[in-house]
Design a protein around this motif. Sequence first.
Motif, PDB file in Angstrom:
ATOM      1  N   TYR A   1      34.299  36.934 100.866  1.00  0.00           N
ATOM      2  CA  TYR A   1      33.986  37.958 101.011  1.00  0.00           C
ATOM      3  C   TYR A   1      34.877  38.947 100.114  1.00  0.00           C
ATOM      4  O   TYR A   1      33.918  40.749  99.751  1.00  0.00           O
ATOM      5  CB  TYR A   1      34.455  38.756 102.299  1.00  0.00           C
ATOM      6  N   THR A   2      36.026  38.908  99.466  1.00  0.00           N
ATOM      7  CA  THR A   2      36.269  39.776  98.217  1.00  0.00           C
ATOM      8  C   THR A   2      35.455  39.912  97.548  1.00  0.00           C
ATOM      9  O   THR A   2      35.321  41.362  96.818  1.00  0.00           O
ATOM     10  CB  THR A   2      37.769  39.356  97.952  1.00  0.00           C
ATOM     11  N   SER A   3      34.426  39.060  97.041  1.00  0.00           N
ATOM     12  CA  SER A   3      33.986  38.893  95.711  1.00  0.00           C
ATOM     13  C   SER A   3      33.222  39.627  95.892  1.00  0.00           C
ATOM     14  O   SER A   3      32.640  40.348  94.393  1.00  0.00           O
ATOM     15  CB  SER A   3      33.811  37.354  95.584  1.00  0.00           C
ATOM     16  N   ALA A   4      32.035  39.508  96.596  1.00  0.00           N
ATOM     17  CA  ALA A   4      31.007  40.341  97.412  1.00  0.00           C
ATOM     18  C   ALA A   4      30.844  41.584  97.085  1.00  0.00           C
ATOM     19  O   ALA A   4      30.355  42.363  96.994  1.00  0.00           O
ATOM     20  CB  ALA A   4      30.258  39.579  98.208  1.00  0.00           C
ATOM     21  N   ALA A   5      32.910  41.957  98.063  1.00  0.00           N
ATOM     22  CA  ALA A   5      32.587  44.045  98.014  1.00  0.00           C
ATOM     23  C   ALA A   5      32.958  43.778  96.851  1.00  0.00           C
ATOM     24  O   ALA A   5      32.453  45.204  95.918  1.00  0.00           O
ATOM     25  CB  ALA A   5      34.007  44.241  99.036  1.00  0.00           C
ATOM     26  N   ILE A   6      33.858  43.533  95.698  1.00  0.00           N
ATOM     27  CA  ILE A   6      34.555  44.536  94.748  1.00  0.00           C
ATOM     28  C   ILE A   6      33.408  44.129  93.574  1.00  0.00           C
ATOM     29  O   ILE A   6      32.777  45.330  93.010  1.00  0.00           O
ATOM     30  CB  ILE A   6      35.317  43.293  94.027  1.00  0.00           C
ATOM     31  N   ARG A   7      32.621  43.246  93.172  1.00  0.00           N
ATOM     32  CA  ARG A   7      31.353  42.986  92.505  1.00  0.00           C
ATOM     33  C   ARG A   7      30.091  43.109  92.458  1.00  0.00           C
ATOM     34  O   ARG A   7      29.253  43.513  91.992  1.00  0.00           O
ATOM     35  CB  ARG A   7      31.603  41.037  92.053  1.00  0.00           C
TER      36      ARG A   7
ATOM     37  N   TYR B   1      40.104  39.750 108.029  1.00  0.00           N
ATOM     38  CA  TYR B   1      40.148  40.280 106.809  1.00  0.00           C
ATOM     39  C   TYR B   1      39.174  41.096 106.259  1.00  0.00           C
ATOM     40  O   TYR B   1      37.869  41.277 106.248  1.00  0.00           O
ATOM     41  CB  TYR B   1      40.833  38.783 106.005  1.00  0.00           C
ATOM     42  N   TYR B   2      39.859  42.139 105.210  1.00  0.00           N
ATOM     43  CA  TYR B   2      38.569  43.162 104.387  1.00  0.00           C
ATOM     44  C   TYR B   2      38.875  42.977 102.938  1.00  0.00           C
ATOM     45  O   TYR B   2      40.496  42.847 102.864  1.00  0.00           O
ATOM     46  CB  TYR B   2      38.131  44.304 105.459  1.00  0.00           C
ATOM     47  N   PRO B   3      37.475  43.646 102.542  1.00  0.00           N
ATOM     48  CA  PRO B   3      38.625  43.860 101.286  1.00  0.00           C
ATOM     49  C   PRO B   3      39.336  45.667 101.141  1.00  0.00           C
ATOM     50  O   PRO B   3      38.718  46.251 101.181  1.00  0.00           O
ATOM     51  CB  PRO B   3      37.824  43.788 100.212  1.00  0.00           C
ATOM     52  N   GLY B   4      40.475  44.767  99.687  1.00  0.00           N
ATOM     53  CA  GLY B   4      41.642  46.293  99.443  1.00  0.00           C
ATOM     54  C   GLY B   4      41.471  46.911  99.208  1.00  0.00           C
ATOM     55  O   GLY B   4      41.577  47.941  98.560  1.00  0.00           O
TER      56      GLY B   4
END
Length: 319
Positions: A187-193, A152-155
């Motif tokens: 991982y999505t939190s790390a990418a977004i924030r 999964y990758y952050p979209g």
Amino acid sequence: MKKEFIICELSAKVGEKKQGFINILNTETKMPVTIINGANEGSTVLITAGVHGGEYPCIKAAIELAKEIDPKKVSGQIIIVHPVNTQGFVGRNAAVVPEDNKNILRVFPGDKNGTISEKIAYVISNELQEKADFYLDIHGGDIHEDLLPHIYYPGLADKSIIEASINMAKSFNVPYYVKSNTTNGTYTSAAIRKNIPSLLIERGGCGLCKEEDVKEYKRDILNVLSVLNVLDCEIKENEFSPREIKEAVYLEALNDGCWTCFVKAGQEIKEGEKLGEVTDYFGNIIDTYYAKFDAVVLYNTVAYSVTKDSSLIAYGRIN
């Protein structure tokens, strides 16, 4: 080059590796961590394993890599947590931390004044992710799940972060990488924030710790560390050229009951195909599930018992 690399209670000088436990704020909970401060300048990579305590291949792979990686071959720093959810690992719990029955993967960026899961997420966000240039959160099918290896990758992050995450994903020997629109994951939190290229990788399942899954996990991680110029090692050629999935369905049980699944992880399915059914304790069908479109099954629950809102099947449309 960092003359001294410090993570909470651990510190490593140039060319050193240090292993030990870090405390989770004002609690008795500790996480086993390895920090490697390379001999040369480079990026910092964070690897977390065992956010879910019953996902064994990723945990064993992380433990072995933490032991085997030579700091003299590292450019930059590597942080490895193995496992994150020690309570879940010891208790053989699926998905959650037993003290608060919460899923760490769903509570990021955490809360320093929250429950234990939220405190663990807070420490990872503010002590570990804060120092990372790249992040890999490694998972697998849980005790009750079978799955097809995928990523999964952050979209929803910045375009450059999404592209860097996809480039990392292509270093892994898996058939699919999947866009995720969640915002509260590791991982999505790390990418977004925090603007960190991040991935969540899935391999293994059913409560098994198969050596072939551990071996493939180690191979993948060594590959991506080499691609990122963090570790001096040979890049292994991949068997797969990953295909992208931008749309996925995550089926959850509408009711408690007995689950029968008619498809398997990795199987290609057709629109309208019956995927499974839930009966009551007298064998009467109460829910039936059908595919919304042509897709591939990413993972499925193999347990006969299911509870309302628990995961049943995930499938994705192949681009």
